[in-house]
Design an enzyme around this catalytic site. Structure first.
Site, PDB file in Angstrom:
ATOM      1  N   GLU A   1     -10.589   2.696  -0.930  1.00  0.00           N
ATOM      2  CA  GLU A   1      -9.559   1.824  -0.496  1.00  0.00           C
ATOM      3  C   GLU A   1      -8.326   2.119  -0.588  1.00  0.00           C
ATOM      4  O   GLU A   1      -7.229   1.505  -0.239  1.00  0.00           O
ATOM      5  CB  GLU A   1      -9.579   0.184  -0.986  1.00  0.00           C
ATOM      6  CG  GLU A   1     -11.167  -0.410  -0.752  1.00  0.00           C
ATOM      7  CD  GLU A   1     -11.107  -1.837  -1.389  1.00  0.00           C
ATOM      8  OE1 GLU A   1     -10.050  -2.437  -1.833  1.00  0.00           O
ATOM      9  OE2 GLU A   1     -12.266  -2.261  -1.471  1.00  0.00           O
ATOM     10  N   GLY A   2      -8.149   3.304  -1.245  1.00  0.00           N
ATOM     11  CA  GLY A   2      -6.551   3.669  -1.703  1.00  0.00           C
ATOM     12  C   GLY A   2      -6.194   3.169  -2.965  1.00  0.00           C
ATOM     13  O   GLY A   2      -4.986   3.361  -3.332  1.00  0.00           O
TER      14      GLY A   2
END
Length: 341
Positions: free
Chosen positions: A309-310
């Site tokens: 998801e970063g």
């Protein structure tokens, strides 16, 4: 803002773009380093915070960097190779998580907010998974270039720092496949449990990757063909976005294993292809530490994270902000009236 890009017309068109990369500003990096030497601290005592400030200056082309416009991009894609039982979760979770991002309920929403970063989630044809690479190429040339272009077009030159992340059930399998194809050593060396598969699931991942490598053996000498045959749309988009960041003088924080594998072909195409990037963290996913070592990217954080998801990249924004605050706002010896050695 960047001018509207023209879609890459061919792999050779993309390859040419990857071979023509700006070098960054030696003058700006030097000015940052010179200022660091005047600040009220022993030389080098802030460690990587000092080199981070110089890195920002080099790639922004500014003697005094800024972090007014920070954005986190999360690219989402679905994968045909999940038909081989390589994930603990069904593919529909990708769409469900994209909705969760939109509703503000995911980890990345919280981390982006606390880091002062805008979040941009870009789903890529989620209703049409890539091909099962054990049987066919994950993407033909047209699909691969379209995904690369989607990532490339997302990054504009009015940004000061970008983070890249991904969402895609099954995507640690393409990441491990790309890593194996680029750096060798066999699939077992690069393959981990991803979302938490059991021993049987882990073995299915290894078998699927070995099957993909065998089926696409003719493509394994070309980093771009590897990315198309074994990758995914979100990985291709991260590749394109990282290339655009380089062209637009925007420094990049990379997330975990999938994100790093996505950009690894750029390092194989150009010896300084990832010089504008920093590895935000090393994830708990098997293979990531090894991949960072192969690429010469020392991570900032080691927190045992493996979410994607970063999330790790976004968390590191706070470290970059701290580096810049010290650089910009510390007093010099002369200003503070502190004696130098």
């Amino acid at each position: 803002m960047s001018p509207q890009s023209t879609a890459f017309k061919s792999l050779e068109d993309l390859r040419a773009a990857c071979l023509d990369l700006p070098a960054g500003s030696d003058a700006a990096a030097g000015a940052v380093a010179k200022r660091q030497d005047t600040l009220t601290k022993p030389p080098g005592s802030l460690g990587r915070l000092e080199t981070i400030a110089a890195w920002l200056g080099r790639w922004q082309g500014r003697d005094m960097p800024k972090l007014d416009a920070v954005k986190v991009f999360v690219f989402a894609g679905n994968h045909g190779v999940t038909a081989q039982g390589v994930s603990a979760y069904p593919s529909e979770v990708t769409v469900q998580m994209v909705a969760n991002f939109a509703g503000g309920g995911a980890a990345i929403n919280q981390l982006a907010r606390i880091a002062g970063a805008k979040l941009d989630v870009i789903p890529l044809d989620l209703d049409h998974p890539t091909g099962d690479f054990t049987q066919v190429p994950a993407m033909d040339e047209k699909a691969f270039l379209a995904a690369v272009t989607a990532g490339y077009d997302a990054v504009t030159n009015d940004l000061d720092l970008v983070c890249f992340g991904e969402m895609g059930i099954g995507n640690t399998t393409p990441a491990a496949a790309i890593s194996t194809a680029l750096f060798g050593g066999g699939a077992e060396k690069w393959t981990g449990r991803g979302t938490g598969v059991d021993d049987a699931g882990l073995q299915r991942k290894v078998v699927a990757i070995e099957a993909g490598l065998k089926r696409h053996a003719d493509s394994l000498s070309d980093p771009l063909k590897i990315a198309a045959a074994l990758g995914g749309r979100e990985l291709a988009a991260i590749f394109g976005a990282t290339l655009a960041a380089r062209k637009n003088n925007v420094p990049v924080l990379l997330d975990g294993f999938v994100c790093t594998a996505a950009v690894a072909p750029l390092a194989r195409l150009h010896p300084t292809g990832l010089a504008h990037t920093i590895a935000a963290h090393v994830s708990a996913e098997a293979g990531h530490r090894r991949l960072l070592e192969a690429l010469g990217l020392p991570p900032l954080l080691d927190l045992g994270m493996r979410l994607g998801e970063g999330s790790g990249a976004c968390l590191a924004v706070n470290i970059v902000r701290s580096a810049l605050e010290c650089h910009a706002k510390m007093a010099s010896f002369a200003e503070a009236g502190v004696s130098e050695k």
